[in-house]
Design a protein around this motif. Sequence first.
Motif, short mmCIF file in Angstrom:
data_model
loop_
_atom_site.label_atom_id
_atom_site.label_comp_id
_atom_site.label_asym_id
_atom_site.label_seq_id
_atom_site.Cartn_x
_atom_site.Cartn_y
_atom_site.Cartn_z
N VAL A 235 -3.11 7.05 6.13
CA VAL A 235 -3.92 7.20 4.73
C VAL A 235 -2.91 6.95 3.59
CG1 VAL A 235 -4.32 9.61 3.33
CG2 VAL A 235 -4.92 9.32 5.61
N PHE A 236 -1.67 6.93 3.99
CA PHE A 236 -0.54 6.53 2.76
C PHE A 236 -0.99 4.88 2.50
CE2 PHE A 236 3.21 5.17 0.93
CZ PHE A 236 3.72 6.31 0.32
N ARG A 237 -1.21 4.32 3.51
CA ARG A 237 -1.32 2.59 3.33
C ARG A 237 -2.51 2.44 2.91
NH1 ARG A 237 -0.70 1.23 8.26
NH2 ARG A 237 -2.61 1.21 9.03
N ASP A 238 -3.66 3.32 3.25
CA ASP A 238 -4.94 2.91 2.52
C ASP A 238 -4.63 3.16 0.94
OD1 ASP A 238 -6.00 2.41 4.74
OD2 ASP A 238 -7.03 4.18 5.47
N PHE A 239 -3.92 4.14 0.54
CA PHE A 239 -3.98 4.58 -0.87
C PHE A 239 -3.08 3.64 -1.86
CE2 PHE A 239 -3.02 7.22 -4.45
CZ PHE A 239 -3.99 7.38 -5.05
N TYR A 240 -1.93 3.55 -1.19
CA TYR A 240 -0.77 2.73 -1.87
C TYR A 240 -0.49 1.32 -1.49
CZ TYR A 240 0.80 7.03 -3.88
OH TYR A 240 0.95 8.15 -4.58
N GLN A 241 -1.49 0.75 -0.54
CA GLN A 241 -1.48 -0.58 -0.10
C GLN A 241 -0.04 -1.16 0.57
OE1 GLN A 241 -4.19 -2.10 -0.27
NE2 GLN A 241 -5.11 -0.32 -0.71
N GLN A 242 0.58 0.15 1.08
CA GLN A 242 1.80 -0.29 1.87
C GLN A 242 2.34 0.90 2.74
OE1 GLN A 242 5.03 -0.78 -1.12
NE2 GLN A 242 4.23 0.61 -2.54
N ARG B 290 11.62 1.05 1.12
CA ARG B 290 12.60 -0.12 0.99
C ARG B 290 12.33 -0.61 -0.52
NH1 ARG B 290 10.95 -1.28 6.85
NH2 ARG B 290 9.10 -2.21 5.96
N GLN B 291 11.41 -0.56 -1.23
CA GLN B 291 11.02 -1.01 -2.36
C GLN B 291 12.12 -0.13 -3.37
OE1 GLN B 291 7.02 -1.31 -3.61
NE2 GLN B 291 6.99 -3.37 -2.35
#
Length: 654
Positions: free
Chosen positions: A639-646, A653-654
């Motif tokens: 779900v986190f990847r779908d929303f924030y694209q990472q 790391r960013q």
Amino acid sequence: MKTKILLVDDEVDLEALFRKRFRPQIRTGVYDFVFVRDGLEALRVLEQQPDIDLVLSDINMPGMDGLTLLARLSEINPLVRTVMVTAYGDMDNIRLAMNRGAFDFITKPINFQDLEATIEKTRQHVHQLREAAQLKAIDAMKTRFFTNITHELRTPLSLILSPVDKLLEIDDIPTPYQHQLTMVRRNARQLLQLINQLLDIHKLEARQMDLVNEVGDLPGFVGQIVDLFRPSAAIKNLTLTYQPELPTGTYLFDAGKWEKILNNLLSNAIKFTATGGISVELYPTPVGAGLSVQDTGIGIPADQLPYIFDRFYQVNLTRTEAYEGTGIGLALVRELALRLGGTIQVESRVGGHAPGTDFVLEVPIQRVRDSVEPTTIPAPGLLIDPEHPTNDLATPTSRSDQLPLILVVEDHRELREFMVAELATTYRIRVAGNGQEGWLVAREELPDVVITDLLMPKLDGFALIERLKADPATDHIAVILLTARDEQSSRMQGLACGADEYLTKPFHLDELQLRLRNLLARQQNLRDQFCQPWARPGEDLTSGAVLPTKAGQFLSRFYQLVESRLDDSALSVEDMADQLAMNRKTLYRKVHTLTQLSPLDLIRQYRLRKAVDLLKLGNNVSETAYLVGFESPSYFIRVFRDFYQQTPLEYLRQ
């Protein structure tokens, strides 16, 4: 004039003493005494008999004493005056009673000459108070008349000016039509100016009306007027019959006054008749002609019949609330009938198998031997607006459900339909014919904007706005108050109630469209601010919710509830709705209106933004997943990847 006196004293022999001492005044109807033993009984009597003028009350009594009674009197009857009756040695209590509003006092043993003088002085004072109250009521009635007449005149003017203004905006309109429309607009605006001048006078003055007799066909003339009302009767599925029993021929009569009388009687008959019909009869009488207008409507109560021809009088507003007018039409009918040298009578029946009202006009007329062309009358521009329920005008099915939803609350049918026709090309539209219907539709549909009239039956515009702004489900809805009342006090009251815009009739349609566009643009800007924190992880989570608006307060409450159960994966939309005192459907519509998200998506995005904060604080992915209410770390990562694209690790790391 009889003076009604309430004696409150626990001495049992005082009643007999008063009856004996004032026997002549009681017998001749000068005084009317009511005797009670304590303050509680006195309160009950005062509630049941509001015509009591004077209270003679002892101070020291068992139960409720005289001082307590005195303090309660102003709540029950502010016009009644109290004379305290007590022992001479009780001066401290007498002084206290006078400070609390007692009109006078007398001491025991009673000096009846002094008592009679005190009663007479108090009676005159109460009589002056009642006269002042009556004058105040008359002033209030006149104010209501001017308010109603403003509304009734400005609404038809809106139906003239708005379409004319729209037509004049057409570039290629032929020059002759443009000149004619400009003349219509100029004269309509002049009429509006005359109305405003009339309202500045704040009173009506009776003026002598000259008789203007014309020679014509009276039966045919009456038939022309009846025909003008047939479309209005047909709208309500009423029969309208006309029986001319007066011999055909030419008569000498005042056509203008006959027309005004008929217009008032027929419009009332149609307005107050729901089923059945109206019959009009014109017949000969020994002195001239008789006119009967009979309907099968709701009828007029017998106790109100003597007053229906009084100026400003309105019959039982609780029964005729949807038809409230100025209370001057029938007064005008009577004055016109008298000026014609005739009479007007009324008979009415309420309830039963045959309710209805019959107005009978008898007027002297003169038959003319020589035949001439019958008198004709110009067709009126707008006869009446019968209270006929109108269904919502359907929005074209091709319109997107994403268009803003506008609720139009207006009791004038033609103006309501005109506004819907103009707005339906741009927005989705719902309509309501009064404030109560508007409130129910607003609760059910949660429109983006409500455009409401001010003076309406059942619930006026002020009360509707107060309800909208007091209910958490509807407090975010923008409101445009559209009214004929242009005085500053009404404008201030409307804005204080929570109206976002205040427009007066007649209004310019382009201005209404512009204000609508600005309100909707403002709402979209707020949505953007509410949604900014979810799109950019670096944004302050509460930056949108703390905006000083009803919407911001609601979202702050929503976020607090999610925060309180942040680690609870079982938190549901139903739980949120219960906590916010809404049903699921209302919560969905409100949240979607404010954020363009569903409640479930808003909860999920709040959890994701809190997850960002927890990850920054050093929590690993698994710990964060459980702390923000996800049942498994793998589902949280997806779900986190779908929303924030990472992924969460890529974000760290960013």
